[in-house]
Design a protein around this motif. Structure first.
Motif, short mmCIF file in Angstrom:
data_model
loop_
_atom_site.label_atom_id
_atom_site.label_comp_id
_atom_site.label_asym_id
_atom_site.label_seq_id
_atom_site.Cartn_x
_atom_site.Cartn_y
_atom_site.Cartn_z
N ARG A 1 0.75 -1.18 0.01
CA ARG A 1 -0.15 -0.23 0.13
C ARG A 1 0.99 1.20 0.05
NH1 ARG A 1 -4.35 -2.60 4.20
NH2 ARG A 1 -5.13 -4.10 2.59
N THR A 2 1.81 1.21 0.49
CA THR A 2 3.12 2.26 0.55
C THR A 2 3.52 2.28 -0.88
OG1 THR A 2 3.67 1.94 2.75
CG2 THR A 2 5.19 3.26 1.33
N CYS A 3 3.82 1.42 -1.49
CA CYS A 3 4.28 1.50 -2.96
C CYS A 3 3.22 1.94 -3.66
CB CYS A 3 4.77 0.22 -3.34
SG CYS A 3 6.21 -0.38 -2.60
N LEU A 4 1.74 1.82 -3.81
CA LEU A 4 0.87 2.33 -4.44
C LEU A 4 0.99 3.94 -4.24
CD1 LEU A 4 -2.20 0.13 -3.79
CD2 LEU A 4 -1.03 0.32 -5.76
N LEU A 5 1.13 4.40 -3.18
CA LEU A 5 1.08 5.87 -2.86
C LEU A 5 2.43 6.40 -3.29
CD1 LEU A 5 -0.33 6.10 0.84
CD2 LEU A 5 -1.49 6.65 -1.30
N LEU A 6 3.36 5.53 -3.39
CA LEU A 6 4.72 6.18 -3.89
C LEU A 6 4.50 6.17 -5.64
CD1 LEU A 6 7.25 4.24 -2.07
CD2 LEU A 6 7.18 6.68 -1.79
N ASP A 7 3.67 5.28 -6.23
CA ASP A 7 3.41 5.39 -7.60
C ASP A 7 2.49 6.52 -7.89
OD1 ASP A 7 4.76 2.96 -8.09
OD2 ASP A 7 3.06 1.65 -8.10
N ARG A 8 1.69 6.78 -7.06
CA ARG A 8 0.76 7.95 -7.34
C ARG A 8 1.72 9.20 -7.15
NH1 ARG A 8 -4.40 9.25 -3.76
NH2 ARG A 8 -5.29 7.63 -5.23
N ILE A 9 2.62 9.20 -6.29
CA ILE A 9 3.64 10.35 -6.15
C ILE A 9 4.47 10.64 -6.90
CG2 ILE A 9 5.47 11.43 -4.57
CD1 ILE A 9 3.78 10.10 -2.23
#
Length: 320
Positions: A295-303
């Motif tokens: 889930r952290t990586c999903l947010l990082l992808d968005r950023i």
């Protein structure tokens, strides 16, 4: 400290830039206006963490300080609550005061070096030790824009001295935590106390690039001049004492994740998610492949995608 010292955190969406204490004359000096960058420079990603209950299962004082005094943690925190309520005192200042009061009663003199050494005994959640390199590797693979940088920050009401002695301290770009003043009085005196709402000051410091605590953050700074936009930030916390930081982050376009330890009720994290305070919640398992990691990586992808878009918009605006 966490909920054990503070009780329920205040639920507030208000910006706290003006809540910081002024430090000497430097607080009154206006900062020079930064010049617009010649290149797109909003490529720094900041991951900001609480400590107790977020990176470590228990309050840091419970691993070495309280055991060496022969004090049960539950009794210590209960006394902190009683004293704070009876005296109308700040719970965090109360716990810092009681730590040394209890040590003196046992005939022990605790120096700064003692607290630093105690950091080695602090336990971490699974995967925390490897987390920093794993996240850096992920960003290295996924970033589409050259020059993306990653920073980790710690904002905690726990003790900076104990944190300094933990194995993960070198991974943090900066640590903002409560701290003692060891040479000012006969007994160590609180030098800095970071409360639930006070944490938000440090989010603004990261956002504005003003990490020197001797400098005021109250002067206006245009959004385009702030080196780390809130949209490039993720806050990790474990409960109600993190609500002000989570609320500020989400309100300002940033992100937040609530974590919970093994055996601890997920109800608070679920409530934070349902209230829109956090993007996700997950068990405090920092290992690759865990829900928290994914889930952290999903947010990082968005950023990372937003950084690429913002950079392209910047180029178009310059006529490139």
């Amino acid at each position: 400290m966490t909920e054990r010292a503070t009780g329920r955190g205040k639920d507030t969406d208000d910006e706290a830039e003006a809540s910081q204490p002024r430090v000497g004359a430097s607080a009154a000096k206006p900062r020079k206006k930064a010049k617009p960058a010649e290149t797109f420079d909003k490529k720094t990603i900041a991951l900001v963490y609480d400590f107790d209950g977020t990176l470590s299962p228990r309050p840091m004082q419970e691993y070495s300080f309280l055991p060496q005094l022969g004090i049960e943690p539950s009794e210590f925190w209960a006394e902190c609550t009683r004293v704070a309520r009876a005296e109308g005192a700040d719970p965090l200042i109360t716990y810092m005061h009681l730590m040394y009061k209890k040590a003196r009663e046992k005939g022990l003199k605790i120096e700064r070096a003692d607290l630093v050494r105690q950091g080695a005994s602090v336990e971490l959640f699974p995967g925390v030790a490897e987390w920093f390199d794993e996240i850096a590797a992920y960003i290295g693979i996924r970033a589409e824009s050259a020059g993306v940088a990653l920073r980790h920050y710690l904002v905690s009401s726990g003790l900076a001295e104990i944190i300094e002695g933990t194995s993960i301290r070198p991974h943090f770009h900066n640590v903002f935590a409560s701290e003692y003043w060891f040479d000012a009085y006969e007994l160590p005196f609180p030098k800095r106390v970071i409360t639930d709402t006070g944490k938000t000051q440090y989010l603004f410091r990261i956002n504005k690039g003003i990490e020197d605590l001797g400098e005021s953050i109250n002067a206006h700074m245009a959004e385009e001049l702030r080196p780390i936009p809130f949209r490039n930030m993720i806050y990790f916390g474990d409960g109600e004492t993190d609500v002000p930081s989570m609320a500020l982050m989400r309100k300002s376009g940033g992100h937040a994740i609530a974590v919970h330890g093994e055996g601890r009720s997920t109800a608070t994290c679920v409530e934070l998610f349902q209230a829109g305070r956090v993007d996700f919640h997950a068990a405090a398992d920092y290992r690759r492949g865990s829900h928290l990691f994914k889930r952290t990586c999903l947010l990082l992808d968005r950023i990372l995608a937003d950084i690429a878009v913002q950079e392209e918009v910047w180029r178009v605006g310059r006529g490139e």
